[in-house]
Design a protein around this motif. Structure first.
Motif, PDB file in Angstrom:
ATOM      1  N   GLY A 296       2.860  -0.237   0.158  1.00 37.71           N
ATOM      2  CA  GLY A 296       3.115   1.043  -0.497  1.00 37.71           C
ATOM      3  C   GLY A 296       2.518   1.176  -1.872  1.00 37.71           C
ATOM      4  N   ALA A 297       2.072   0.046  -2.449  1.00 33.80           N
ATOM      5  CA  ALA A 297       1.598   0.081  -3.826  1.00 33.80           C
ATOM      6  C   ALA A 297       0.150   0.527  -3.962  1.00 33.80           C
ATOM      7  N   ASP A 298      -0.573   0.623  -2.853  1.00 30.21           N
ATOM      8  CA  ASP A 298      -2.000   0.912  -2.985  1.00 30.21           C
ATOM      9  C   ASP A 298      -2.509   2.017  -2.078  1.00 30.21           C
ATOM     10  N   THR A 299      -1.990   2.108  -0.867  1.00 27.90           N
ATOM     11  CA  THR A 299      -2.559   3.065   0.089  1.00 27.90           C
ATOM     12  C   THR A 299      -2.390   4.509  -0.369  1.00 27.90           C
ATOM     13  N   THR A 300      -1.184   4.874  -0.858  1.00 26.77           N
ATOM     14  CA  THR A 300      -0.989   6.248  -1.312  1.00 26.77           C
ATOM     15  C   THR A 300      -1.758   6.531  -2.594  1.00 26.77           C
ATOM     16  N   VAL A 301      -2.068   5.478  -3.350  1.00 27.80           N
ATOM     17  CA  VAL A 301      -2.891   5.654  -4.550  1.00 27.80           C
ATOM     18  C   VAL A 301      -4.231   6.275  -4.180  1.00 27.80           C
TER      19      VAL A 301
END
Length: 505
Positions: A296-301
């Motif tokens: 969750g820490a990178d994909t939505t970024v």
């Protein structure tokens, strides 16, 4: 570092000698059918020179046009099958999920760096199913994700305030907000306002995951015996790099887990995914939560950053979504999840963000566990199966003018049937579909609605010249838009007042 980008002919010759045994086995075996078509390989080394290392999805798309929806190469005895159509991916990875749900061993990214314990790289089996059950209970349905609506809305409002204060640091703000949301859910941790250590740690770790797991990143992934050479050996720089990255992974998984345990011991822990799992096996709890945290820490970024890129380039779309928000929500409050069903154009815009900028262009390879005959082609046991998700979402036969950012393609206008929902493809296939897909799309939607309610996004003008950002996604398992400049200004004094309202849990 020994990568496919700097392999010499001497390297190839030496590696080929070690691979002759495997190649001979391939040649000597009587196959029940032919392999899928693909680029012709060289004697001994197969297709090692054909394997792309930069934006592989573009090369795979060319193979699809030349050889069909299912193409094949072989590197040192390792068979690789590339799928360039949704139908082929669904037929193999969904309908035959019992055969096609395994993961390959990644000698560098998985074994040396240590990502083999994450849910994304776990082999199909009991532990994988256990991780997945854990995640499904927390974020596996829209209803489950709905319990985190307040977290999403509060952190997105804080994001608006950071952007208003420092619009030139957009990418940092997007990362900070994504980290804040997922860490709150996974570990009950509230991030610091600036330079949060857990957010920074996740940024580094997930970037390293992306770089170490992309197909063709390291020759050692195709010739695993190379992982046993000492670090001082010529060409073994990848081992030193893997050792450094391993330390990052260990810290990323262990530090927030220790935080929760310490908070629970002190009797002050917030309820979180980790706190609920601590009665489980410690390794399972730590890596289940770590998989959620990392995912969750990178994909939505990538998605939210690409939203701002699209709005910079396509001002007409921005005006349409703002008109819808103004008409439905009005000027006196910010949009919330309660408005979602009443904002169809905003919903279509969020879908187009997921299609236009493909976060995982080739996903993570699947591995077939038994020999299979599919569409008359022989798919041998152990083959890597790579779905070219980027092409599936940019196929002109499926999406009209795919390079154009056009949310209206997902609306019923004048009796026209909407184009295929990208959410059926962009999150992967079969048992390996992203378990956080509902949380991801919720994050993209609320960021879209709130940001465009209060900000006008446009091109930067420097020395009287308008700067048009370049659309240039990065290579890697997780792809990001190339950093760009844009102008972000509040739409009105009322918008400023909404942004500056105090907000807390």
């Amino acid at each position: 570092m020994l990568t496919l980008t700097n392999v010499t002919w001497l390297d190839i010759l030496c590696i080929s000698c070690a691979g002759v045994y495997f190649v001979m086995r391939v040649f000597n075996k009587k196959n029940p059918a032919s392999y899928p078509p693909g680029p012709p390989g060289w004697p001994l080394i197969g297709n090692i020179l054909d394997m792309p290392h930069t934006k592989p999805w573009l090369t795979f798309a060319m193979w699809g046009k030349k050889y069909g929806n299912i193409s094949h190469i072989e590197i040192m005895g390792q068979h690789i099958v590339v799928l360039n159509s949704v139908k082929a991916a669904m037929d193999m990875l969904d309908k035959k999920s019992t055969l096609y749900s395994d993961r390959p061993i990644f000698p560098v990214g998985g074994e040396l760096v240590g990502w083999k314990h994450s849910m994304g790289l776990l082999p199909d089996g009991d532990r994988f199913r256990r991780y997945r059950r854990n995640l499904h209970r927390v974020i596996g349905t829209r209803a489950a994700v709905g319990t985190y609506n307040q977290i999403e809305e509060v952190e997105t409002r804080r994001f608006l305030k950071r952007v208003l204060t420092k619009p030139g640091q957009l990418q940092t703000h997007v990362r900070h907000t994504a980290g804040a949301i997922i860490l709150h859910i996974s570990h009950g941790y509230e991030v610091t306002e600036n330079d949060d250590p857990f957010v920074d740690l996740a940024d580094r770790a997930v970037d390293q995951f992306s770089r170490s797991t992309v197909p063709g990143a390291f020759v050692a992934d195709f010739m695993p015996f190379l992982v046993n050479v000492p670090e001082w050996f010529p060409g073994a720089g990848f081992k030193r790099l893997a050792r450094e990255w391993h330390e990052t992974v260990e810290e990323m998984i262990s530090a927030p887990h220790k935080f929760v345990k310490d908070q629970m011991a002190a009797g002050i822990a917030r309820e979180s995914f980790t706190s609920k799992l601590l009665g489980d096996h410690d390794h399972v709890a730590k890596w289940s939560a770590g998989s959620l945290y990392a995912g969750g820490a990178d994909t939505t970024v990538s998605s939210i950053y690409s939203l701002f890129l699209a709005m910079t380039l396509f001002s007409d779309v921005q005006k349409k979504v703002q008109a819808e928000i103004d008409a439905v929500v009005g000027p006196d409050r910010l949009p919330s999840f309660a408005d979602r069903d009443s904002l169809p154009y905003t919903e279509a815009l969020a879908k187009e963000v997921l299609r236009w900028n493909v976060v995982a262009p080739t996903g993570v390879p699947h591995r077939v566990t038994e020999d299979d005959i599919h569409d008359g082609y022989f798919i041998p046991k152990g083959s890597l199966i790579i779905p070219n998700i980027w092409f599936m979402l940019n196929n002109p036969q499926t999406y009209a003018n795919p390079s154009q950012f056009n949310p209206e393609r997902f609306l019923s206008i004048d009796g026209k049937k909407p184009e295929t929902d990208p959410r059926t493809v962009c999150f992967g296939f079969g048992r390996r579909i992203c378990p956080g897909l509902h949380l991801a799309e919720a994050s993209v939607w609320i960021s879209t609605a709130m940001s465009l309610a209060v900000f006008d996004i446009s091109k930067v003008v420097e020395d009287g010249v308008e700067i048009t950002p370049e659309v240039d996604p990065s290579s890697g398992t997780i792809s990001h838009p190339k950093p760009f400049k844009c102008s972000i200004r509040p739409r009105s004094a009322r918008a400023v007042a909404l942004i500056e309202q105090d907000v807390n849990y």
